[in-house]
Write a protein that holds these residues in place. Sequence first.
Motif: not given
Length: 323
Positions: A219-238, A281-287
Amino acid sequence: MTSAPVTGTPAGPRQALPPQAPAPFPTRGRERRPETGPPSGMERARAVVSGLLEGTPGRMRLIGAAAVAAALALGAASANAVLQSRAAVERAANNTAQVVRVQSIHVDLLRADAIATNAFLVGGLEPPEQRAAYDAAMSRVARSVAAAAAAQPADGRALGALSDQVQKYGALVEQARSNNRLGLPVGAQYLKQASAGLRADAIPILAAISKANEHRSAAEFGRAGSRWQLVIGVLGIAVLAGVAVWLARRTHRYLNLSLTGATALVLLALLAALWVIGSVDARTTQVADNDYAHAVALADVRTAANDARSNESLTLIARGSGS
């Protein structure tokens, strides 16, 4: 000489006319307003806000405030995403360390049991090196249980029950040794009881603790890569792009230097945050797929080997090969 009589109504007291109300003053459609006190603070504030937001300048102020709010929201989301990703990696590392620690307890317990059962095959007094190896394994178990309880409070209750089962196992092994040194066959029964209790009571506790920490790690490995930040960033740029288009239509300036520079900085900050989070996210997935998986697999192999060795010794003892 007589005067002629006067004809008509006789003279009497004069009657007064009833008083008439004065004619109202013409107001020409205007009504008098009731007198009120000075405006309150709320009314003054509303008046100021209405003045600031009135007309095109007011809308420009409102749009500017929206652009600032979008940039601040993006910055806060980026900072929160980086911090959350770091915290998730730390929690995942703690959970994986707990899994490895529990696996080592599992290995040491079965190693101690394998040493104890194998010592019974020679009969009588067990070899000193086997006794030392058994004591070392049980000492590691005790230290690892204490360290696991301190590292992960969520496992404290289960580890307490495990400690009780380990103490029961050790007491039965000591009884088996005492009877074995005296040449009494009942020692083998104590040993069989100790091994059976270890597998029936202690090992399931270890398996449950390990499984719980594996789930928490995933569960923690899955939380290491946040997708909400990308969504909020796209909305802010828009939002910033929409503000730029609106200003261009109103002011006929197709390139606002201040707004364009702010949008570029926000975009660079978004890309930098995404790069950092993606790297984590890539590093945690590799580990998780390599080091962690290899450690768990190696512990499983060692556990199976010690378990097989212990069962083989118990089978030989039951057949009387130890004599």
